[in-house]
Motif scaffolding. Structure first.
Motif, mmCIF file in Angstrom:
data_model
loop_
_atom_site.group_PDB
_atom_site.id
_atom_site.type_symbol
_atom_site.label_atom_id
_atom_site.label_comp_id
_atom_site.label_asym_id
_atom_site.label_seq_id
_atom_site.Cartn_x
_atom_site.Cartn_y
_atom_site.Cartn_z
ATOM 1 N N GLU A 41 0.830 -1.207 0.000
ATOM 2 C CA GLU A 41 0.000 0.000 0.000
ATOM 3 C C GLU A 41 0.864 1.257 0.000
ATOM 4 O OE1 GLU A 41 -3.507 -0.303 2.831
ATOM 5 O OE2 GLU A 41 -2.343 -2.050 3.394
ATOM 6 N N SER A 42 0.256 2.405 -0.264
ATOM 7 C CA SER A 42 1.010 3.654 -0.214
ATOM 8 C C SER A 42 1.638 3.779 1.159
ATOM 9 C CB SER A 42 0.141 4.884 -0.462
ATOM 10 O OG SER A 42 -1.175 4.543 -0.694
ATOM 11 N N HIS A 211 0.891 -1.184 -6.670
ATOM 12 C CA HIS A 211 -0.041 -1.518 -5.598
ATOM 13 C C HIS A 211 -1.077 -2.520 -6.118
ATOM 14 C CE1 HIS A 211 -2.419 1.227 -7.984
ATOM 15 N NE2 HIS A 211 -3.485 0.773 -7.360
ATOM 16 N N LEU A 213 -2.306 -5.904 -7.459
ATOM 17 C CA LEU A 213 -1.953 -7.329 -7.516
ATOM 18 C C LEU A 213 -2.326 -7.970 -8.850
ATOM 19 C CD1 LEU A 213 -2.874 -8.217 -3.878
ATOM 20 C CD2 LEU A 213 -0.668 -8.717 -4.910
ATOM 21 N N GLY A 214 -3.288 -7.374 -9.557
ATOM 22 C CA GLY A 214 -3.624 -7.875 -10.888
ATOM 23 C C GLY A 214 -2.451 -7.688 -11.842
ATOM 24 N N ALA A 217 0.168 -10.289 -10.949
ATOM 25 C CA ALA A 217 -0.156 -11.658 -11.351
ATOM 26 C C ALA A 217 0.183 -11.903 -12.813
ATOM 27 C CB ALA A 217 -1.636 -11.946 -11.094
ATOM 28 N N GLU A 218 -0.048 -10.892 -13.643
ATOM 29 C CA GLU A 218 0.103 -11.101 -15.078
ATOM 30 C C GLU A 218 1.477 -10.729 -15.606
ATOM 31 O OE1 GLU A 218 -3.201 -9.046 -16.913
ATOM 32 O OE2 GLU A 218 -4.489 -10.787 -16.588
ATOM 33 N N ASN A 219 2.320 -10.122 -14.781
ATOM 34 C CA ASN A 219 3.563 -9.602 -15.346
ATOM 35 C C ASN A 219 4.842 -9.977 -14.614
ATOM 36 O OD1 ASN A 219 2.663 -7.641 -17.629
ATOM 37 N ND2 ASN A 219 1.254 -7.295 -15.937
ATOM 38 N N ALA A 220 4.750 -10.399 -13.369
ATOM 39 C CA ALA A 220 5.979 -10.642 -12.613
ATOM 40 C C ALA A 220 6.294 -12.130 -12.515
ATOM 41 C CB ALA A 220 5.842 -10.048 -11.214
ATOM 42 N N LEU A 252 -4.581 -8.700 1.630
ATOM 43 C CA LEU A 252 -4.453 -7.928 0.388
ATOM 44 C C LEU A 252 -5.164 -8.637 -0.754
ATOM 45 C CD1 LEU A 252 -0.795 -6.683 -0.320
ATOM 46 C CD2 LEU A 252 -2.839 -5.304 0.041
ATOM 47 N N LEU A 253 -4.936 -9.931 -0.870
ATOM 48 C CA LEU A 253 -5.525 -10.691 -1.973
ATOM 49 C C LEU A 253 -7.040 -10.765 -1.848
ATOM 50 C CD1 LEU A 253 -2.950 -13.577 -2.403
ATOM 51 C CD2 LEU A 253 -3.697 -12.009 -4.181
ATOM 52 N N ALA A 255 -8.970 -8.637 -0.517
ATOM 53 C CA ALA A 255 -9.608 -7.325 -0.701
ATOM 54 C C ALA A 255 -9.755 -6.963 -2.174
ATOM 55 C CB ALA A 255 -8.809 -6.242 0.026
ATOM 56 N N MET A 256 -9.156 -7.750 -3.077
ATOM 57 C CA MET A 256 -9.257 -7.450 -4.509
ATOM 58 C C MET A 256 -10.690 -7.668 -4.971
ATOM 59 S SD MET A 256 -6.189 -6.793 -5.743
ATOM 60 C CE MET A 256 -6.378 -7.194 -7.474
ATOM 61 N N PRO A 257 -11.260 -6.691 -5.690
ATOM 62 C CA PRO A 257 -12.659 -6.848 -6.125
ATOM 63 C C PRO A 257 -12.887 -8.082 -6.986
ATOM 64 C CG PRO A 257 -11.907 -4.596 -6.448
ATOM 65 C CD PRO A 257 -10.698 -5.387 -6.073
ATOM 66 N N ASP B 189 -5.794 2.404 -1.933
ATOM 67 C CA ASP B 189 -5.237 1.057 -1.981
ATOM 68 C C ASP B 189 -6.321 0.027 -1.701
ATOM 69 O OD1 ASP B 189 -2.378 1.389 -2.426
ATOM 70 O OD2 ASP B 189 -2.383 2.479 -0.546
ATOM 71 N N PRO B 262 -6.889 -6.517 -15.508
ATOM 72 C CA PRO B 262 -5.951 -7.536 -15.031
ATOM 73 C C PRO B 262 -6.666 -8.557 -14.155
ATOM 74 C CG PRO B 262 -5.087 -5.329 -14.621
ATOM 75 C CD PRO B 262 -6.516 -5.174 -15.051
ATOM 76 N N SER B 263 -6.300 -9.802 -14.331
ATOM 77 C CA SER B 263 -6.911 -10.846 -13.513
ATOM 78 C C SER B 263 -5.963 -11.141 -12.364
ATOM 79 C CB SER B 263 -7.126 -12.079 -14.379
ATOM 80 O OG SER B 263 -6.440 -13.185 -13.852
ATOM 81 N N GLY B 267 -0.251 -15.624 -14.610
ATOM 82 C CA GLY B 267 -0.124 -16.123 -15.973
ATOM 83 C C GLY B 267 -0.109 -14.971 -16.939
ATOM 84 N N ARG B 268 0.470 -15.211 -18.090
ATOM 85 C CA ARG B 268 0.570 -14.153 -19.089
ATOM 86 C C ARG B 268 -0.769 -13.930 -19.776
ATOM 87 N NH1 ARG B 268 3.973 -13.026 -16.475
ATOM 88 N NH2 ARG B 268 6.204 -13.304 -16.729
#
Lengths: 324, 327
Positions: A41-42, A211, A213-214, A217-220, A252-253, A255-257, B189, B262-263, B267-268
């Motif tokens: 978070e910030s 900040h 998580l989406g 998930a897709e990039n790291a 954190l996970l 709380a993701m919509p 956040d 973003p999901s 995964g890519r």
């Protein structure tokens, strides 16, 4: 050998009463070619950590630790050596591309500036190379855009220009601090796809600070979760999303919509707020908000140690399981 | 729909003309909001999504008469909102309020937050004297999850989430029926965002409020809204119940928006569904405004503007390609 090894990094900012310990003993390393996300978070210290790698934390101070990059301890370099490294070996893009660009300088000249400074290119050579860099970041009509001023470009185009500048001297490490936070989702998807392409094409190592998580998930490939100046969990993206071990990561996970059942209108929340960084709570900094705390949590600060599924986690809960 | 909507907007159009600068001539006018019809039922949360510049915020502001439209009508609980003037308009304002994205920008930095929340109560003469006002402010602070003792503090002493709670307390102070929530959690956040979203849902249920919830996070909209309206370049391009929109998005733009979100599954992702940028407001494309970016565009799309047609119960879409499949 890691490209970058950060050990026990400490960054303080001065405040009225006590120093703000923005980064308080953070250690991690980056392997060549990987994308490592710092998430939190910030105020958790993720941006200060990124800036410390460039030694740009003023008005704060790096008060401890080591930052070894390509075999050299950056904290031991002179200001002149550091200047030669910034932009040349380590590139950086920020959230506010608009604020980072000079409004009265043509795009081509801004992209070529580092080439003239670091590579000693002439104005003409730098311009030609700038056009190639704009092509690399897939900016449409690069010849024309090189002559444009920042205000003529959209937010997404400006972020492409920032990437071209960051990549102009073929850095080994790119620090991308919330590179898509200010952009619309469709443009964000384009910029993140570009980052992935560039990473593969140029064998870049990326420190992705976010900040979201989406985006992680897709990039790291790997991810470090920060809370109140500390790294609390680190794992491969698959392991972290599959089975988060730290109660903060779990919070954190959740709380993701996009998590949980879509027909439940309310989101699971963490109680309370992040602590005042000048006065973090004793023991584990997360314990006042943690529903799973027990005896040791408010006394001593847990250290990072091995985590099931690989990686590291700083939580007594996990240690108790390991012992018991 | 059987019952009368609480808010009923028809044919709303608002054009702006970019201001000129020292070296820049004044641009041509463009429609920020272009022939929009919208209903919000009592106790309903309608999501409004689209990219920056799509006209979402302008539309939201027109509905509560912070911006005057060039054309169209807005009825609020049966009253012609655009016909109200002066004192009458002021009296009606307590029924519709707004929550902004950046509560810091909307709070006077030199006003104690108790005064900021109490101000509308005094203006609308809903309290009698200072003691009663303070009592009501304390109730409101408690209701939005803040310590009533915080009334004497200034905005800078609050965190982003707390400031948004103050913004919400101010919005509900006079007992509104309709709130335009303009990206109320976009700057927060995730953990703080979850707290504020839950507060908005609680208040909606407890007070029977209606919201126009303007957002760019489609996952969030899916969770809390009953109906979703998608805007592109000032137009409504699709509208459906939240369930149906996510299950069966029909407009290529809606599908692209969903694909770009973003999901949280590692995964890519697939290659971006949309190339290019939204059209420049000063150079509207001919035909469907989305056609230059649309992977499915056909000749019709370049020639004429698609009408918003009904394709199912409460499901409307403006797309020639979809229209063709119905023929």
């Amino acid at each position: 050998m890691p490209l970058l090894e950060v050990s026990d990094l400490r960054v303080h900012y001065s405040a009225a009463d006590a120093p703000v310990r923005a980064v308080d003993g953070v250690s991690f390393s980056l392997q060549p070619g990987e994308t490592y996300a710092l998430v939190g978070e910030s105020g958790c210290g993720k941006t200060a950590t990124g800036l410390a790698l460039l030694r740009l934390v003023e008005p704060g101070r790096i008060v401890g630790g080591r930052i070894v990059f390509e075999g050299r301890d950056l904290l031991g370099l002179s200001e002149e050596e550091m200047r030669r490294l910034r932009g040349a070996r380590i590139g950086m893009v920020f959230q506010e591309a608009a604020a980072a660009l000079n409004p009265v300088m043509r795009i081509g000249a801004q992209v070529g500036e580092a080439l003239r400074i670091h590579r000693g290119m002439s104005r003409k050579e730098a311009h030609a190379e700038a056009v190639e860099l704009l092509r690399l970041v897939a900016l449409a009509d690069p010849e024309r855009q090189a002559r444009a001023y920042p205000h003529e470009l959209s937010g997404g185009m400006k972020q492409r220009v920032m990437l071209a500048i960051a990549l102009s001297c073929s850095p080994a490490l790119l620090i991308a601090d919330e590179p898509t936070t200010a952009l619309d989702v469709t443009i964000q998807a384009q910029i993140l796809a570009l980052l992935r392409e560039l990473r593969d094409e140029l064998s870049l190592t990326i420190l992705l600070i976010t900040h979201d998580l989406g985006v992680v998930a897709e990039n790291a490939d790997r991810v470090g979760v920060m809370y109140a100046g500390r790294l609390v969990e680190e794992a491969s993206v698959d392991a972290l999303f599959d089975k988060p071990e730290h109660p903060y990561t779990r919070g954190l996970l959740r709380a993701m919509p996009g998590a949980g059942p879509a027909d439940e209108r309310r989101l699971p929340t963490l109680p309370g707020t992040v602590p005042d960084p000048a006065h973090p709570p004793a023991g584990c900094r997360f314990h006042p908000r943690c529903s799973e705390r027990f005896e040791p949590c408010d006394a001593d600060e847990p250290e990072l140690s091995g985590r099931p599924g690989g990686g590291r986690v700083a939580c007594y809960l996990h240690r108790r399981e390991a012992v018991g | 729909m059987s019952a009368d909507p609480l808010v009923r907007a028809r044919g709303l159009t608002k054009s702006f003309r970019p201001r000129g600068g020292l070296f820049r001539p004044r641009g041509p006018a463009f429609n920020a909001v272009d022939r929009v019809d919208l209903d919000v039922m009592a106790s309903e949360i309608v999501g409004l999504v689209g990219e920056s510049g799509s006209g979402k915020s302008t539309l939201g502001r027109i509905l509560i008469r912070l911006i005057e439209p060039d054309e169209g009508t807005v009825h609020f609980g049966g009253t012609d909102l655009l016909a109200l003037q002066g004192e009458e308009l002021r009296r009606n304002r307590r029924d519709f309020q707004i929550v902004f994205q950046d509560p810091y920008g909307s709070l006077n930095p030199r006003m104690k937050i108790g005064d900021a929340i109490g101000e509308p109560l005094t203006i609308h003469r809903l309290v009698d004297g200072r003691a009663q006002r303070d009592e009501r402010v304390a109730e409101l602070l408690d209701r939005v999850g803040l310590d009533p003792a915080m009334a004497t503090r200034y905005p800078h002493e609050f965190s982003g989430g707390q400031r948004q709670r103050v913004g919400i307390a101010r919005a509900i102070a006079c007992g509104p029926r309709f709130i335009v929530a303009d990206e109320p959690v976009s700057a927060l956040d995730a953990p703080v965002q979850a707290q504020i979203v839950n507060l908005l849902v609680d208040l909606q249920e407890q007070l029977g409020l209606s919201y126009l919830f303007i957002a760019h996070d489609l996952q969030l909209v899916r969770r809390i809204c009953q109906r979703v309206v998608v805007m592109y370049f000032g137009r409504v391009v699709e509208e459906a119940s939240a369930g149906e929109l996510y299950r069966e998005p029909r407009h290529p733009y809606t599908r692209a928006l969903l694909a770009a979100t973003p999901s949280i599954v590692p995964g890519r992702p697939a290659a971006p569904a949309l190339s290019g940028e939204p059209p420049s407001q000063t150079a509207a494309p001919e035909g469907c405004p989305f056609h230059p970016r649309c992977p499915e565009a056909i000749d019709d799309c370049r020639r004429r503007d698609p009408a918003l047609i009904r394709i199912g119960e409460g499901h409307r879409v403006a797309c020639h390609v979809v229209e063709k499949t119905l023929e």
